[in-house]
Design a protein around this motif. Structure first.
Motif, PDB file in Angstrom:
ATOM      1  N   GLN A  37       0.808  -1.216   0.000  1.00 51.10           N
ATOM      2  CA  GLN A  37       0.000   0.000   0.000  1.00 51.10           C
ATOM      3  C   GLN A  37       0.849   1.278   0.000  1.00 51.10           C
ATOM      4  O   GLN A  37       0.310   2.367   0.129  1.00 51.10           O
ATOM      5  CB  GLN A  37      -0.913   0.018   1.241  1.00 51.10           C
ATOM      6  CG  GLN A  37      -1.826  -1.190   1.375  1.00 51.10           C
ATOM      7  CD  GLN A  37      -2.861  -1.264   0.277  1.00 51.10           C
ATOM      8  OE1 GLN A  37      -3.316  -0.250  -0.219  1.00 51.10           O
ATOM      9  NE2 GLN A  37      -3.233  -2.475  -0.123  1.00 51.10           N
ATOM     10  N   ASN A  96      -1.609  -2.567  -5.746  1.00 51.11           N
ATOM     11  CA  ASN A  96      -1.283  -3.297  -4.515  1.00 51.11           C
ATOM     12  C   ASN A  96      -0.108  -4.263  -4.672  1.00 51.11           C
ATOM     13  O   ASN A  96      -0.120  -5.373  -4.147  1.00 51.11           O
ATOM     14  CB  ASN A  96      -2.511  -4.065  -3.998  1.00 51.11           C
ATOM     15  CG  ASN A  96      -3.689  -3.157  -3.721  1.00 51.11           C
ATOM     16  OD1 ASN A  96      -3.522  -1.965  -3.533  1.00 51.11           O
ATOM     17  ND2 ASN A  96      -4.887  -3.726  -3.696  1.00 51.11           N
ATOM     18  N   ASP A 144     -15.785   2.843  -4.966  1.00 49.92           N
ATOM     19  CA  ASP A 144     -15.345   2.685  -3.579  1.00 49.92           C
ATOM     20  C   ASP A 144     -13.976   2.016  -3.476  1.00 49.92           C
ATOM     21  O   ASP A 144     -13.068   2.543  -2.845  1.00 49.92           O
ATOM     22  CB  ASP A 144     -16.380   1.875  -2.790  1.00 49.92           C
ATOM     23  CG  ASP A 144     -16.106   1.920  -1.298  1.00 49.92           C
ATOM     24  OD1 ASP A 144     -15.462   0.972  -0.786  1.00 49.92           O
ATOM     25  OD2 ASP A 144     -16.507   2.899  -0.642  1.00 49.92           O
ATOM     26  N   HIS A 145     -13.800   0.847  -4.079  1.00 49.42           N
ATOM     27  CA  HIS A 145     -12.518   0.151  -3.967  1.00 49.42           C
ATOM     28  C   HIS A 145     -12.424  -0.940  -5.034  1.00 49.42           C
ATOM     29  O   HIS A 145     -13.390  -1.218  -5.747  1.00 49.42           O
ATOM     30  CB  HIS A 145     -12.367  -0.481  -2.581  1.00 49.42           C
ATOM     31  CG  HIS A 145     -13.371  -1.573  -2.307  1.00 49.42           C
ATOM     32  ND1 HIS A 145     -14.668  -1.316  -1.920  1.00 49.42           N
ATOM     33  CD2 HIS A 145     -13.286  -2.938  -2.364  1.00 49.42           C
ATOM     34  CE1 HIS A 145     -15.328  -2.453  -1.750  1.00 49.42           C
ATOM     35  NE2 HIS A 145     -14.502  -3.450  -2.018  1.00 49.42           N
ATOM     36  N   TYR A 146     -11.236  -1.542  -5.138  1.00 54.41           N
ATOM     37  CA  TYR A 146     -11.031  -2.698  -6.020  1.00 54.41           C
ATOM     38  C   TYR A 146     -11.030  -3.967  -5.182  1.00 54.41           C
ATOM     39  O   TYR A 146     -10.591  -3.976  -4.031  1.00 54.41           O
ATOM     40  CB  TYR A 146      -9.712  -2.573  -6.781  1.00 54.41           C
ATOM     41  CG  TYR A 146      -9.789  -1.683  -7.999  1.00 54.41           C
ATOM     42  CD1 TYR A 146     -10.239  -2.177  -9.218  1.00 54.41           C
ATOM     43  CD2 TYR A 146      -9.436  -0.339  -7.921  1.00 54.41           C
ATOM     44  CE1 TYR A 146     -10.319  -1.367 -10.332  1.00 54.41           C
ATOM     45  CE2 TYR A 146      -9.517   0.493  -9.033  1.00 54.41           C
ATOM     46  CZ  TYR A 146      -9.960  -0.037 -10.240  1.00 54.41           C
ATOM     47  OH  TYR A 146     -10.062   0.771 -11.346  1.00 54.41           O
ATOM     48  N   GLU A 147     -11.514  -5.044  -5.781  1.00 52.72           N
ATOM     49  CA  GLU A 147     -11.658  -6.299  -5.047  1.00 52.72           C
ATOM     50  C   GLU A 147     -11.256  -7.476  -5.940  1.00 52.72           C
ATOM     51  O   GLU A 147     -11.478  -7.450  -7.157  1.00 52.72           O
ATOM     52  CB  GLU A 147     -13.121  -6.449  -4.616  1.00 52.72           C
ATOM     53  CG  GLU A 147     -13.349  -7.415  -3.476  1.00 52.72           C
ATOM     54  CD  GLU A 147     -14.776  -7.316  -2.958  1.00 52.72           C
ATOM     55  OE1 GLU A 147     -15.633  -8.095  -3.443  1.00 52.72           O
ATOM     56  OE2 GLU A 147     -15.043  -6.455  -2.092  1.00 52.72           O
TER      57      GLU A 147
END
Length: 739
Positions: free
Chosen positions: A563, A611, A722-725
């Motif tokens: 991160q 990431n 919102d985010h990556y998954e």
């Protein structure tokens, strides 16, 4: 000294657009304005909360325009783009300057749709205060949370205006609870509504204990203030006094001086209106509390008290957090660019907030961020899409400049490199400076959001190719969230944006403003690539040029779930530290270029890598080896390591908020279950259900149309990245097949 705090502007203005537009009225000469009487304010809200309507009323009541426009008529001042007028939404932020009660207000109307959130982000960096507008029937909505989070990053004081209180289902008390629970702030309600059988009849001012009644005959231009009395307004008078005591009690916990006065007087009722106003102001600029007002802009109720509150509660430039610029630049110029637009006659126009000093027509500027000099061709005060030319603008104001070729949104400009050195020295020497102050002033990074959609774009013919490239260059300079690149394999130009609407409007702007009939390819999702396990290995590469063979050997490792911000990590362990320290700067740059090239285009499907950390342990090369060969070796090494350990796709996950009548809520929930959605929250707003959930973007293409069909047009939808998954293998296989 006092003269340096004044602004002088002259010249005339003539309205360009419109038989259907609104006439702007300007005096031949404007008077000097004390810096204390300037307010730089932005209007922020969820889509359709009434930002543009409220702005239009402000311009009308201030006397800047003679006739009010309406969003649904497509003739408002700040929604001046064709796409804004056709769609009835704000797409680009618009600046307008007007006078109110011997003060100058530089007001910026911002977009509410999430696809244009970067417009809001750019604007927030130059505001001293903000007005948050809520729909009185909905309270705090999804995009309200987003803009408030953005404002929090820049410590912007704000007031909240609860709009649409004329609606039968509007509930002021419920909105107050919504603000406290969702925004986590202490509300300071300064008004409450007078409603009879669901109809908004007026407003009670808690501070002055007056009843405000607005005249419907003259568009609310006139309104009456009536002092409440115990005999004639018994119920209202008692309620107003109770709410005033509650407000005074809240303020006493934030303001020690007020608390001491209450103790001395031994009464909450002994506090004067001026004491309350001063206490609210202190609590607002320290961000301990937020004043809350109400009204109905469309019905012309409550806008003038809102304008008064901007003057009373929001800071002037010398009282805001941006006064730090004046502290370190002193009389030297410092100005922040926050927007670039392209005008057919004037060319690129760059909007600035002047933090210190002044800007003059014909002056040379130094762009601190890009280390380049620019020349001011012309200087303007802005009225939406109208520009009043002036010769000089002093600090504390918003200005527009033509002639700048390299300046982008976020850039800082000053008078010379010497002014930068002096400012940095003063900042270090100042006793109240903090480590973050230098970044706040000299960092030009807008921290743009990553686009989640992309598609190809093609010119109708080769003859239009150059014109298309020029148009895209200009649009990208205007909009940092728009990314333009070229596919190396196909040669196609690729657009990446924040949403379906974002890219559709870019297409329409190219067609209407640049007269190029472009075609967009199918909309595709911007996935990311990553690894899940660590790996370390040595890679050697040989390349023969003529009779000389160049050999490079590199040892690298890849770190999953990384991160950090650095693109390249160096092994500082005893085994490798001496070797790493001996690598020349030129070759270290070559290594970084190799790393960055792979991170931008992963080896699986050429999506950016997320990431994953890259660490260099060892690098060996021949004496005649060029830096380009080192770059190529590093790139190939990383790609091989990723393939060896296994590459996984990440998909964008969106945050949804759907407001739907209870009748249709079960159908919406059933449809969401088919889209891999995770329901996080269901709330009740009167007859509506508010559904909040997370869902993969791949399942939401065209979803706004689906929601309208299921709900027969009664539901509204807010969608935000919102985010990556991580994707499971079956869904990843489907994504690869579609790609």
């Amino acid at each position: 000294m006092w003269i340096s705090r004044l602004i002088k502007a002259s010249c005339t203005i003539q309205r360009r657009y419109s038989s259907k537009g609104t006439t702007i009225v300007k005096k031949e000469h404007e008077e000097l304005v004390d810096i204390k009487k300037i307010r730089n304010v932005g209007i922020l809200a969820h889509i359709d909360a009434g930002k543009t309507t409220t702005t239009e009323r402000m311009l009308y009541y201030s006397g800047l325009i003679k006739h009010m426009g309406e969003v649904h008529h497509g003739n408002t001042v700040t929604d001046y783009m064709d796409q804004e007028r056709q769609r009835g939404i704000t797409i680009t932020s618009a600046s307008v300057t007007f006078q109110w009660k011997n003060h100058r207000i530089n007001l910026i109307d911002t977009p509410g749709h999430i696809d244009f959130t970067m417009e809001v982000e750019q604007t927030l960096r130059v505001l001293d205060g903000a007005v948050i507008i809520l729909d009185g029937s909905a309270g705090v909505e999804a995009q309200t949370l987003t803009v408030c989070r953005q404002a929090d990053k820049y410590n912007i004081p704000r007031i909240i205006y609860v709009n649409k209180m004329d609606r039968a289902d509007a509930n002021f008390d419920k909105c107050l609870r919504s603000i406290e629970s969702k925004l986590k702030v202490e509300v300071l309600p300064t008004q409450f509504p007078i409603k009879e059988k669901g109809v908004l009849k007026g407003i009670v001012d808690i501070i002055s204990l007056e009843k405000l009644v607005f005249d419907k005959k003259d568009m609310g231009m006139k309104f009456t203030k009536l002092k409440l009395s115990e005999n004639e307004d018994n119920a209202l008078w008692e309620m107003a006094n109770e709410k005033r005591r509650n407000l005074t009690d809240k303020l006493s916990s934030m303001d020690d001086k007020l608390a001491e006065t209450i103790i001395e007087q031994e009464s909450l009722d002994a506090i004067t209106p001026q004491m309350l106003l001063d206490s609210i102001y202190k609590s607002t600029i320290s961000r301990k509390g937020v004043p809350v007002l109400l009204g109905s802009s469309y019905k012309n109720i409550g806008v003038q008290p809102l304008m008064d509150s901007i003057l009373l509660y929001l800071p002037s430039p010398n009282e805001s957090t941006y006064s730090i610029y004046h502290r370190c630049f002193d009389q030297n110029l410092s100005a922040r660019a926050f927007k670039v637009v392209h005008d057919q006659q004037k060319g690129p126009i760059t909007f600035f907030r002047i933090h210190s000093g002044s800007i003059k027509r014909g002056e040379k500027l130094y762009n601190v961020s890009r280390e380049k000099r620019e020349v001011v061709t012309k200087l303007y005060i802005v009225y939406a899409d109208e520009y009043q030319e002036v010769s000089k603008i002093m600090y504390g104001n918003i200005a527009a400049i033509t002639g700048l070729k390299n300046t982008m949104a976020g850039d800082l400009v000053t008078s010379s490199p010497k002014a930068v050195i002096e400012a940095k020295n003063k900042l270090v020497a100042h006793s109240h400076s903090t480590p973050g102050d230098a970044d706040k002033i000299f960092d030009s990074d807008l921290k743009t959001l990553e686009p989640v959609f992309f598609c190809s774009i093609e010119a109708p013919s080769l003859s239009k190719q150059v014109a298309l490239e020029t148009a895209l260059h200009q649009l990208q300079r205007e909009d940092p969230s728009l990314r333009v690149s070229q596919n190396e394999e196909t040669g196609q130009i690729v657009l990446a944006g924040m949403g379906e609407l974002h890219l559709e409007i870019i297409k329409e702007r190219i067609r209407t403003e640049y007269k190029i009939a472009v075609d967009l390819g199918p909309l595709q999702i911007s996935y990311r690539e990553t690894i899940q396990e660590p790996i370390k290995d040595i890679y050697s590469y040989e390349h023969k040029i003529g009779n000389i063979t160049h050999t490079v050997t590199v040892q690298m490792s890849l770190i999953p779930n990384y991160q950090g911000k650095k693109t390249l990590l160096l092994d500082k362990s005893p085994q490798y530290s001496t070797h790493i320290a001996a690598i020349p700067i030129k070759m270290m740059k070559a290594v970084k270029i190799g790393v960055e090239s792979v991170l931008l285009h992963g080896p699986k499907l050429s999506y950016p890598i997320l990431n994953m950390g890259v660490k260099l342990h060892f690098l060996e090369y021949g004496s005649n080896t060029s830096s380009s060969i080192v770059t190529a070796t590093v790139s190939q090494c990383i790609r091989k390591l990723m393939k060896d350990v296994g590459i996984t796709l990440l998909e964008p996950i969106m945050r949804l908020e759907i407001v739907v009548p209870e009748t249709y809520s079960s159908s919406i929930l059933k449809d969401l279950s088919k889209r891999r959605a995770q329901i996080t929250y269901i709330d009740v707003h009167g007859q509506d259900r508010v559904i909040q959930c997370f869902a993969p973007l791949a399942e939401l293409l065209g979803y706004s149309t689906t929601v309208r069909i299921i709900s027969s047009g009664h539901a509204s939808l807010s969608l935000e990245f919102d985010h990556y998954e991580l994707m499971d293998s079956a869904i990843e296989a489907e994504a690869i097949k579609r790609d």
